[in-house]
Scaffold this active site. Structure first.
Site, PDB file in Angstrom:
ATOM      1  N   ARG A  73      -8.692   8.123   4.266  1.00  0.00           N
ATOM      2  CA  ARG A  73      -9.632   7.067   3.872  1.00  0.00           C
ATOM      3  C   ARG A  73     -10.413   6.548   5.069  1.00  0.00           C
ATOM      4  NH1 ARG A  73      -9.100   1.885   4.837  1.00  0.00           N
ATOM      5  NH2 ARG A  73      -6.925   2.150   5.462  1.00  0.00           N
ATOM      6  N   ARG A  74      -9.692   6.246   6.152  1.00  0.00           N
ATOM      7  CA  ARG A  74     -10.370   5.733   7.349  1.00  0.00           C
ATOM      8  C   ARG A  74     -11.244   6.809   7.976  1.00  0.00           C
ATOM      9  NH1 ARG A  74      -4.610   3.336   9.248  1.00  0.00           N
ATOM     10  NH2 ARG A  74      -4.732   1.264   8.281  1.00  0.00           N
ATOM     11  N   CYS A  78      -2.799   9.330  -1.483  1.00  0.00           N
ATOM     12  CA  CYS A  78      -3.054   9.448  -0.040  1.00  0.00           C
ATOM     13  C   CYS A  78      -3.706  10.776   0.311  1.00  0.00           C
ATOM     14  CB  CYS A  78      -1.758   9.251   0.752  1.00  0.00           C
ATOM     15  SG  CYS A  78      -0.549  10.549   0.484  1.00  0.00           S
ATOM     16  N   LYS A 117       0.823  -1.220   0.000  1.00  0.00           N
ATOM     17  CA  LYS A 117       0.000   0.000   0.000  1.00  0.00           C
ATOM     18  C   LYS A 117       0.857   1.271   0.000  1.00  0.00           C
ATOM     19  CE  LYS A 117      -0.860   0.481   4.987  1.00  0.00           C
ATOM     20  NZ  LYS A 117      -1.884   0.678   6.021  1.00  0.00           N
ATOM     21  N   ASP A 118       2.158   1.157   0.325  1.00  0.00           N
ATOM     22  CA  ASP A 118       3.057   2.319   0.283  1.00  0.00           C
ATOM     23  C   ASP A 118       3.576   2.601  -1.115  1.00  0.00           C
ATOM     24  OD1 ASP A 118       2.820   2.655   3.020  1.00  0.00           O
ATOM     25  OD2 ASP A 118       4.675   1.567   3.491  1.00  0.00           O
ATOM     26  N   ARG A 146       0.629  10.072  13.982  1.00  0.00           N
ATOM     27  CA  ARG A 146       1.711   9.609  13.128  1.00  0.00           C
ATOM     28  C   ARG A 146       2.718   8.803  13.930  1.00  0.00           C
ATOM     29  NH1 ARG A 146       3.794  11.932   8.934  1.00  0.00           N
ATOM     30  NH2 ARG A 146       4.888   9.938   8.921  1.00  0.00           N
ATOM     31  N   ARG A 158       2.742   4.819  17.780  1.00  0.00           N
ATOM     32  CA  ARG A 158       1.310   5.120  17.872  1.00  0.00           C
ATOM     33  C   ARG A 158       0.649   4.405  19.047  1.00  0.00           C
ATOM     34  NH1 ARG A 158      -0.725   4.416  11.767  1.00  0.00           N
ATOM     35  NH2 ARG A 158       1.345   3.554  11.402  1.00  0.00           N
TER      36      ARG A 158
END
Length: 361
Positions: A149-150, A261, A98-99, A167, A173
């Site tokens: 997105r979330r 993103c 996904k990166d 972040r 986190r």
């Protein structure tokens, strides 16, 4: 076998000495665990090769006080690693798929996509809220996420909650969640928590009707130099056909939407009885406006070895010569068709407004 290393010959013990394959990775604990898992698979396949891991920090690892969507850099977690690949300092690089942008810089390709782990998002709650769900958190509880997105999907679903950027790597986190009193919960990728052995922290798994996932989430990609046939042959055996085809469809969808993103785009894919199902959606930043559709395509995934390289074997940045080209093209066309459907229904306006608002804040 072409290329500059004849890895297979060395792996069979024909080389004068054991060849060393240098594997690039980010420095975070999760990145190292992911890289170690890929190296373990390669070692099992090529016991005659030696693997050396080269860890480095990326732009995304260094800038921790700014939301990912604000940095304006497409290759936040990949640029430094690709620079090392370009200079032949490493032979391959392991990434969270996904990166990786849907358009890679010239000269690079994704030579393998490993079997996908759980692609869903997970909720980790502050210790005082263990046993809760997002639905039952108190009014105005703050939920941390680094993803537009979330936030967009969950704001729409849970309007009583506030969503705030958080972040740092997973360790950072989780520490912020546990030690600060700022967050009631944070949203993370379930696959990352599983790989770290932290499944016990998962308080809730978010299913597609609550929050669809990011393109490529849960899968690992192995990036190599596009013309390094030796490395392409070496890592290509790691391709998982179902994961590959699902991710081609997802990446084609995102690329055709021109998403990234900085806008909320999400997907859900499934393979069943020779059919590939793709659901894709776009959201406004606050989740108030959204559009999603589902399409399907017939896919045949019997393994195949093609004779010789094609002029341009890449699809959405991926090279997979041992998977039927017809199946790959069907998956790509599915992603493009779904994106076109959404764009024809007005998705571009939602994305343009989201991009402008994100840039303005």
């Amino acid at each position: 076998m072409s290329g500059n290393g004849t890895a297979a010959a060395a792996a069979e013990g024909n080389g004068p000495k054991m060849r060393v394959i240098r594997v690039g990775t980010r420095k975070s604990q999760l990145a190292r665990i992911q890289t170690d898992s890929v190296v373990a698979m390669l070692k099992a396949l090529y016991p005659g090769l030696q693997f050396e891991i080269v860890a480095m920090s990326t732009t995304g690892d260094k800038i921790l006080d700014t939301a990912l969507s604000k940095i304006g850099e497409k290759s936040l977690f990949t640029k430094e690693l690709e620079h090392a690949l370009e200079k032949n300092e490493v032979d391959l690089v392991v990434h969270s798929l996904k990166d990786l942008p849907t358009v890679l810089p010239p000269g690079f390709t994704i030579g393998a996509i490993c079997k996908r782990e759980n692609p869903y998002d997970a909720v980790v709650f502050h210790p005082k809220f263990v046993g809760k769900t997002l639905e039952t958190l108190p009014e105005k509880s703050v939920v941390g996420t680094s993803s537009l997105r979330r936030a967009a999907q969950l704001q729409r679903k849970f309007p009583h909650l506030e969503f705030r950027s958080i972040r740092g790597n997973l360790n950072t986190r989780l520490r912020k969640l546990d030690e600060l009193q700022e967050f009631s919960a944070i949203i993370l990728a379930a696959a990352g928590l599983q790989r770290m052995g932290w499944q016990h922290r998962v308080g809730q798994i978010l299913h597609p009707e609550e929050c669809m996932y990011a393109v490529g989430q849960g899968a690992l990609g192995v990036e190599v130099r596009a013309k390094d046939q030796d490395m392409l042959d070496l890592v290509g055996v790691l391709h998982d056909p179902e994961t590959l085809l699902r991710c081609i469809a997802e990446r084609a969808f995102l690329r055709h939407l021109e998403g990234g993103c900085s806008v909320p785009v999400a997907v859900h894919t499934a393979m069943k009885d020779g059919q590939l199902y793709l659901t894709g959606g776009v959201w406004s930043l606050d989740g108030s406006d959204s559009m999603q559709e589902t399409m399907q395509a017939t896919i045949h995934v019997t393994a195949q070895h093609e004779d010789g390289p094609e002029d341009d074997p890449q699809l959405v940045g991926i090279t997979a010569r041992n998977i039927p080209r017809e199946a790959q093209l069907a998956a790509e066309n599915l992603g493009i068709s779904l994106a076109s459907l959404l764009l024809n229904k007005g998705a571009k306006n939602i994305l343009d407004v989201a991009r402008q608002l994100n840039d303005a804040h």
